[in-house]
Design a protein around this motif. Sequence first.
Motif, PDB file in Angstrom:
ATOM      1  N   UNK A 181     -33.969  32.287 -73.526  1.00  0.00           N
ATOM      2  CA  UNK A 181     -33.840  33.249 -72.370  1.00  0.00           C
ATOM      3  C   UNK A 181     -33.125  32.549 -71.432  1.00  0.00           C
ATOM      4  N   UNK A 182     -33.306  31.253 -71.263  1.00  0.00           N
ATOM      5  CA  UNK A 182     -32.485  30.545 -70.335  1.00  0.00           C
ATOM      6  C   UNK A 182     -31.048  30.524 -70.617  1.00  0.00           C
ATOM      7  N   UNK A 183     -30.694  30.193 -71.963  1.00  0.00           N
ATOM      8  CA  UNK A 183     -29.519  30.118 -72.523  1.00  0.00           C
ATOM      9  C   UNK A 183     -28.780  31.089 -72.370  1.00  0.00           C
ATOM     10  N   UNK A 184     -29.437  32.333 -72.825  1.00  0.00           N
ATOM     11  CA  UNK A 184     -28.687  33.672 -72.624  1.00  0.00           C
ATOM     12  C   UNK A 184     -28.390  33.896 -71.169  1.00  0.00           C
ATOM     13  N   UNK A 185     -29.119  33.713 -70.380  1.00  0.00           N
ATOM     14  CA  UNK A 185     -29.180  33.970 -68.979  1.00  0.00           C
ATOM     15  C   UNK A 185     -27.995  33.236 -68.392  1.00  0.00           C
ATOM     16  N   UNK A 186     -27.836  31.700 -68.961  1.00  0.00           N
ATOM     17  CA  UNK A 186     -26.822  30.811 -68.378  1.00  0.00           C
ATOM     18  C   UNK A 186     -25.425  31.432 -68.895  1.00  0.00           C
ATOM     19  N   UNK A 187     -25.486  32.138 -70.030  1.00  0.00           N
ATOM     20  CA  UNK A 187     -24.122  32.460 -70.840  1.00  0.00           C
ATOM     21  C   UNK A 187     -23.683  33.753 -69.986  1.00  0.00           C
ATOM     22  N   UNK A 188     -24.529  34.407 -69.520  1.00  0.00           N
ATOM     23  CA  UNK A 188     -24.136  35.736 -68.659  1.00  0.00           C
ATOM     24  C   UNK A 188     -23.636  35.368 -67.366  1.00  0.00           C
ATOM     25  N   UNK A 189     -24.283  34.609 -66.657  1.00  0.00           N
ATOM     26  CA  UNK A 189     -23.933  33.774 -65.481  1.00  0.00           C
ATOM     27  C   UNK A 189     -22.510  33.208 -65.475  1.00  0.00           C
ATOM     28  N   UNK A 190     -22.466  32.270 -66.403  1.00  0.00           N
ATOM     29  CA  UNK A 190     -20.956  31.635 -66.373  1.00  0.00           C
ATOM     30  C   UNK A 190     -19.823  32.336 -66.946  1.00  0.00           C
ATOM     31  N   UNK A 191     -20.314  33.195 -68.160  1.00  0.00           N
ATOM     32  CA  UNK A 191     -19.075  33.884 -68.516  1.00  0.00           C
ATOM     33  C   UNK A 191     -19.508  35.360 -68.769  1.00  0.00           C
ATOM     34  N   UNK A 221     -41.059  23.089 -69.019  1.00  0.00           N
ATOM     35  CA  UNK A 221     -40.372  24.222 -68.808  1.00  0.00           C
ATOM     36  C   UNK A 221     -39.039  23.837 -68.191  1.00  0.00           C
ATOM     37  N   UNK A 222     -39.052  22.864 -67.362  1.00  0.00           N
ATOM     38  CA  UNK A 222     -37.795  22.342 -66.622  1.00  0.00           C
ATOM     39  C   UNK A 222     -36.779  21.820 -67.898  1.00  0.00           C
ATOM     40  N   UNK A 223     -37.267  21.030 -68.534  1.00  0.00           N
ATOM     41  CA  UNK A 223     -36.385  20.473 -69.775  1.00  0.00           C
ATOM     42  C   UNK A 223     -35.750  21.486 -70.603  1.00  0.00           C
ATOM     43  N   UNK A 224     -36.783  22.456 -71.011  1.00  0.00           N
ATOM     44  CA  UNK A 224     -36.076  23.706 -71.739  1.00  0.00           C
ATOM     45  C   UNK A 224     -35.026  24.283 -70.936  1.00  0.00           C
ATOM     46  N   UNK A 225     -35.063  24.510 -69.558  1.00  0.00           N
ATOM     47  CA  UNK A 225     -34.111  25.279 -68.654  1.00  0.00           C
ATOM     48  C   UNK A 225     -32.971  24.395 -68.599  1.00  0.00           C
ATOM     49  N   UNK A 226     -33.080  23.216 -68.574  1.00  0.00           N
ATOM     50  CA  UNK A 226     -31.940  22.167 -68.271  1.00  0.00           C
ATOM     51  C   UNK A 226     -31.066  22.168 -69.841  1.00  0.00           C
ATOM     52  N   UNK A 227     -31.750  22.136 -71.029  1.00  0.00           N
ATOM     53  CA  UNK A 227     -31.349  22.028 -72.274  1.00  0.00           C
ATOM     54  C   UNK A 227     -30.349  23.547 -72.368  1.00  0.00           C
TER      55      UNK A 227
END
Length: 283
Positions: free
Chosen positions: A2-12, A102-108
């Motif tokens: 979920x964090x990866x998808x959210x970051x992709x939507x924020x960055x691009x 959780x923070x490590x998963x968010x950073x990855x």
Amino acid sequence: GTSLAGMMMVFYPAMPVQMLLGAVGCAVCFGVPCFIVWQLKRSVPLHVQYVYDPTVRSCLFDCFVGPGEWVSRRRTHHFAQKYASVLRTYKQRECWFSFIDFAASFGLGATAALRTQDMTACGHVRVAQTAIFVILLAIEACYWPHHRSRDCIADFVTNGMQGTACALMSIGFYNGTDRSSAFQTANYLLMMASYLLLIRVAIDIITEGYVFVTRRRIDMQECAWKESDCLAYRDAEAMVSISNTSSFADNRSRLLVEVPPVQADSRSTFSSDTARASEASVL
């Protein structure tokens, strides 16, 4: 994920709505662990605590099943049942360690969302991910946060394998070729880490089945509730005795204050009469 998808939507983002949705997803992914840790810091050990099993156990049993269970301290507050998935494997002092995971998963997820244009940029991303795993390993080595030693060892080994794989992939990217032997070794390490995670899940299922069949967690919870009820009863009796003692002391002081001054006057009159009689007899 979920964090990866959210970051992709924020960055691009393709549309502004996607950026907004991605920001909401990232806020949820980071806010939920913060809320859980806040609840844990507020409720441990006020409402929930880790209780050790009083029965005789072997070291192997403690390694696989655990030395005790998390229990709620009051019958009206089922905190251990609500947050069992977060609390179950951690020690009482290190219950906040779930936020580190959780923070490590968010950073990855944040580093994996970055788009790279060449091999060198890919190497930079893998170096950042390696640094996250190194920090996580250092914290785990300092605190050793789990009650069961097998959980500590499994976390340490799997995170070490993933960090080593990221480091090898960064070396392969810096070499400028995707056919380096470093990538093959990294693939083997990631595959072995996945197998270890599957083995850990299987052992967790077996131990949870044992705890459920033997009613270990339920019995320890009932014992904790009975102990808290006894302590509450003793506290109530102590409060009643203190109130009775204080009321008796108040009544006694009130009686001493309300003594009439006639007795003191009669005593002084009697002493003066006696003195006069003695003087007359002398004369």
